[in-house]
Design an enzyme around this catalytic site. Structure first.
Site, PDB file in Angstrom:
ATOM      1  N   ASP A 107     -38.473 -16.250  44.037  1.00  0.00           N
ATOM      2  CA  ASP A 107     -38.780 -17.061  45.209  1.00  0.00           C
ATOM      3  C   ASP A 107     -40.290 -17.119  45.477  1.00  0.00           C
ATOM      4  O   ASP A 107     -40.955 -16.081  45.478  1.00  0.00           O
ATOM      5  CB  ASP A 107     -38.064 -16.428  46.415  1.00  0.00           C
ATOM      6  CG  ASP A 107     -38.100 -17.306  47.640  1.00  0.00           C
ATOM      7  OD1 ASP A 107     -37.621 -18.442  47.562  1.00  0.00           O
ATOM      8  OD2 ASP A 107     -38.614 -16.844  48.682  1.00  0.00           O
ATOM      9  N   HIS A 112     -30.898 -26.040  46.630  1.00  0.00           N
ATOM     10  CA  HIS A 112     -30.491 -25.836  48.029  1.00  0.00           C
ATOM     11  C   HIS A 112     -31.580 -26.230  49.032  1.00  0.00           C
ATOM     12  O   HIS A 112     -31.344 -26.183  50.226  1.00  0.00           O
ATOM     13  CB  HIS A 112     -30.116 -24.362  48.214  1.00  0.00           C
ATOM     14  CG  HIS A 112     -31.311 -23.471  47.995  1.00  0.00           C
ATOM     15  ND1 HIS A 112     -31.885 -23.301  46.744  1.00  0.00           N
ATOM     16  CD2 HIS A 112     -32.068 -22.746  48.847  1.00  0.00           C
ATOM     17  CE1 HIS A 112     -32.937 -22.503  46.859  1.00  0.00           C
ATOM     18  NE2 HIS A 112     -33.061 -22.155  48.125  1.00  0.00           N
ATOM     19  N   ASP A 113     -32.773 -26.554  48.548  1.00  0.00           N
ATOM     20  CA  ASP A 113     -33.873 -26.957  49.438  1.00  0.00           C
ATOM     21  C   ASP A 113     -34.105 -28.459  49.426  1.00  0.00           C
ATOM     22  O   ASP A 113     -35.023 -28.947  50.106  1.00  0.00           O
ATOM     23  CB  ASP A 113     -35.190 -26.296  48.994  1.00  0.00           C
ATOM     24  CG  ASP A 113     -35.180 -24.801  49.201  1.00  0.00           C
ATOM     25  OD1 ASP A 113     -34.470 -24.328  50.109  1.00  0.00           O
ATOM     26  OD2 ASP A 113     -35.879 -24.094  48.453  1.00  0.00           O
ATOM     27  N   ASP A 154     -31.553 -14.048  42.757  1.00  0.00           N
ATOM     28  CA  ASP A 154     -32.775 -14.500  43.403  1.00  0.00           C
ATOM     29  C   ASP A 154     -33.603 -13.265  43.746  1.00  0.00           C
ATOM     30  O   ASP A 154     -33.078 -12.293  44.306  1.00  0.00           O
ATOM     31  CB  ASP A 154     -32.407 -15.250  44.689  1.00  0.00           C
ATOM     32  CG  ASP A 154     -33.198 -16.521  44.862  1.00  0.00           C
ATOM     33  OD1 ASP A 154     -34.445 -16.420  44.882  1.00  0.00           O
ATOM     34  OD2 ASP A 154     -32.589 -17.591  44.994  1.00  0.00           O
ATOM     35  N   GLU A 206     -40.420 -19.820  41.187  1.00  0.00           N
ATOM     36  CA  GLU A 206     -40.571 -20.995  42.057  1.00  0.00           C
ATOM     37  C   GLU A 206     -42.049 -21.067  42.451  1.00  0.00           C
ATOM     38  O   GLU A 206     -42.574 -20.147  43.073  1.00  0.00           O
ATOM     39  CB  GLU A 206     -39.695 -20.854  43.303  1.00  0.00           C
ATOM     40  CG  GLU A 206     -39.694 -22.131  44.124  1.00  0.00           C
ATOM     41  CD  GLU A 206     -39.383 -21.902  45.590  1.00  0.00           C
ATOM     42  OE1 GLU A 206     -38.951 -22.851  46.247  1.00  0.00           O
ATOM     43  OE2 GLU A 206     -39.589 -20.781  46.099  1.00  0.00           O
TER      44      GLU A 206
HETATM   45  C1  NOJ Z   1     -37.870 -20.987  48.863  1.00  0.00           C
HETATM   46  C2  NOJ Z   1     -36.393 -20.939  49.038  1.00  0.00           C
HETATM   47  O1  NOJ Z   1     -35.777 -21.697  48.034  1.00  0.00           O
HETATM   48  C3  NOJ Z   1     -36.115 -21.444  50.428  1.00  0.00           C
HETATM   49  O2  NOJ Z   1     -34.745 -21.687  50.641  1.00  0.00           O
HETATM   50  C4  NOJ Z   1     -36.675 -20.447  51.407  1.00  0.00           C
HETATM   51  O3  NOJ Z   1     -36.561 -20.968  52.715  1.00  0.00           O
HETATM   52  C5  NOJ Z   1     -38.147 -20.150  51.124  1.00  0.00           C
HETATM   53  N1  NOJ Z   1     -38.454 -20.025  49.739  1.00  0.00           N
HETATM   54  C6  NOJ Z   1     -38.560 -18.868  51.792  1.00  0.00           C
HETATM   55  O4  NOJ Z   1     -38.019 -17.770  51.124  1.00  0.00           O
END
Ligand code: NOJ
Length: 559
Positions: free
Chosen positions: A200, A329-330, A98, A256
């Site tokens: 990210d 994971h989000d 990441d 992302e």
């Molecule tokens: C996206 C990540 O996947 C998430 O877990 C994180 O809280 C935010 N970006 C901030 O880095």
């Protein structure tokens, strides 16, 4: 080495904190991942994406990095990491890390120095602005986890920007020194042998320099989008990164990109533009948003899902490349969100896997998805660990929303749904740890676990394994074009892939009842052979179908 290997790959996302603990600390570690590599090799995946493992105070579980060159001691050492790379590569598995470079931790040395004064080497590493005349922050932007996106620092008499928690200050990409430092850091990891990066919130790195306020009706926590998403220099920065770093290595990249539509995605992923290989979009994640954004009690509509997926499949055809995902994971667990996690848990988990894995793009599997893991319901809201969930809970309480609603929305959407430890077996502590896990186990672990799935030939695991194998065996899965079948059917999502004279027919029912599915004339003429189904005794030859609840079938026409 073959170029564009990522087009043929299946990526498996490991959340290191919750994968496998070998020390008894209650947190997963790198040796735990090494131990479980044979499990992943057997599933057939090609690439592991590791969530951040760098040194971090873990305010946002590693997305707040305090040293980009160090491994968080909770996870092990740099030698453990080298060993992981070596073992993974030996098994033919690549590793991507990441890359979190929109922001650092406030504990990073750069930030500490940046706070100290307006004149030092790091003074412009972050985004500092003077207060408005009345002392208020430079813009009205809210931050993702609640509260304003600006925090005042006495020593500088200025505010710094943080689109996420105040412990996650945004780096100043306008400063060439920042960019060079990031590029050098990326090279360090590539030289060590990693195979790529998941980037990210990369669509947020370039901020509008006129610092506009968001309209008053903008969702507060996303109001920064006005000045930060797909900003004026984002493509210039990524092209520069590509030229200076990425193009020097045979690696994959996935950005992302929240708040990015399919037209903008082409700009990021068109190979001619030399930026990224693919992006994660959020359009399908937004289908069950409602009055309270993500934390709303809304169910998606299949027809909306079909529209969104089809738009992305069609738009990027020949112009970019899709990443395919249901969960990470989000996000909550896919089977709860898009399937039926009780009576038809196994059938609907397999159906969702089928729908996604036969599409064009690179599929991502989030750990536990291959077991059909579902959302958890902790017995007290105090057990939730995630900064987003805690922020939402506080916000909803302040707004006076009923306790029952707060609980329900957290059960539906909390990121902790996906973060419970991987259940390796059904015994006490689930084979994850010998200590106390950092977050509660899912109460399902006794039944839904790796050991049970491996013993049961009809498990979700073996269906995923079969889907991955099909991608390897059939070029049509990688290269075929996409088109809908019966585009207005209310219960069934059918599509076809085409490559030269071959057709791959994928039909997935979202209904909990039996439904009759009539094939269009064109497909009736062809002889199609069944490749995979999530039920026993599905017809071997393609024809009109009586689909059982959540039935998913794949036929190949060789004509
Ligand atoms: C996206 C990540 O996947 C998430 O877990 C994180 O809280 C935010 N970006 C901030 O880095």
């Amino acid at each position: 080495m073959e170029k564009n290997w990522w087009k043929k790959s299946v990526v498996y996302q490991v959340y290191p904190q919750s994968f496998k603990d070998t020390t008894g600390s209650g947190m997963g570690d790198l040796n735990g991942i090494i131990e479980k590599l044979p499990y992943l090799a057997d599933l057939g995946i090609d690439v592991i994406w590791l969530n951040p493992i760098y040194q971090s105070p873990l305010v946002d579980n590693g997305y707040d990095i305090s040293d980009y060159f160090k491994i968080n001691p909770e996870y092990g050492t740099i030698d453990d990491f080298k060993q992981l790379l070596k073992e993974a590569h030996r098994l033919g598995i690549r590793i991507i890390m990441d890359l979190v470079v929109n922001h650092t931790s406030d504990q990073h040395e750069w930030f500490k120095k940046s706070c100290a004064s307006r004149e030092n080497a790091y003074a412009d590493f972050y985004i500092w602005k003077d207060p408005k005349a009345d002392g208020s922050p430079p813009t009205n932007w809210g931050s993702t986890f609640g509260g304003p996106a600006w925090t005042y620092v006495e020593s500088r008499g200025q505010y710094y920007l943080h689109l996420f928690a105040k412990e996650q200050p945004d780096l100043n990409w306008e400063n060439p020194k920042v960019r060079e430092t990031i590029y050098d850091m990326m090279k360090f990891w590539f030289e060590l042998g990693i195979d790529g990066f998941r980037m990210d919130v990369i669509s947020l790195i370039s901020k509008r320099q006129d610092w506009p306020d968001a309209p008053n009706d903008a969702v507060y926590t996303k109001s920064y989008y006005i000045g930060a998403s797909n900003g004026p220099r984002v493509h210039e920065f990524l092209h520069e990164m590509n030229q200076k770093v990425l193009s020097q290595y045979n690696v994959m990249t996935v950005g992302e990109t929240a708040n990015t539509n399919s037209d903008q995605a082409i700009l990021y992923t068109d190979p001619k533009r030399e930026e990224l290989n693919m992006v994660f979009h959020f359009d399908h994640m937004h289908l069950d948003y409602g009055p309270y954004g993500k934390f709303s009690d809304v169910r998606f509509k299949m027809s909306d899902l079909r529209d969104v997926m089809t738009e992305w499949q069609s738009k990027l055809e020949g112009r970019g490349w899709n990443s395919l995902y249901w969960s990470n994971h989000d996000q909550p667990r896919a089977v709860t969100r898009f399937g039926n996690d009780t009576k038809y848990r196994v059938e609907s988990a397999k159906m969702l896997g089928t729908l996604l894995h036969m599409m064009k793009g690179t599929p991502y599997i989030y750990q536990g998805e291959e077991l059909g893991m579902r959302n958890v319901r902790f017995d007290s809201l105090d057990r939730y660990k995630d900064i987003e969930t805690i922020g939402v809970k506080n916000d909803f309480e302040a707004k006076g929303l009923p306790e029952s609603y707060i609980q329900k929305s957290i059960f539906l959407k909390s990121r902790d749904n996906a973060r419970t430890p991987m259940p390796w077996n059904g015994r006490e502590k689930s084979g994850f740890t010998t200590g106390t896990p950092w977050i509660n186990f899912s109460p399902d672990n006794e039944t839904i676990n790796v050991e049970n799935c491996l013993e049961d030939k009809d498990s979700v695991y073996y269906h995923y394994k079969a889907l991955i194998r099909l991608r390897k065996e059939l070029p049509i899965v990688v290269d075929g074009t996409y088109e809908l079948i019966n585009p207005t059917d209310s219960d069934v999502y059918g599509y076809m892939r085409r490559l030269e004279r071959q057709k791959l027919v994928v039909i997935c029912s979202f209904s909990e009842h039996k439904v009759n599915y009539l094939l269009p004339e064109e497909l009736k003429r062809d002889a199609g052979k069944l490749l995979l189904s999530n039920y026993q005794d599905t017809k071997k030859e393609l024809g009109n179908l009586e689909l059982r609840p959540y039935e998913a079938v794949i036929y190949l026409i060789e004509a």
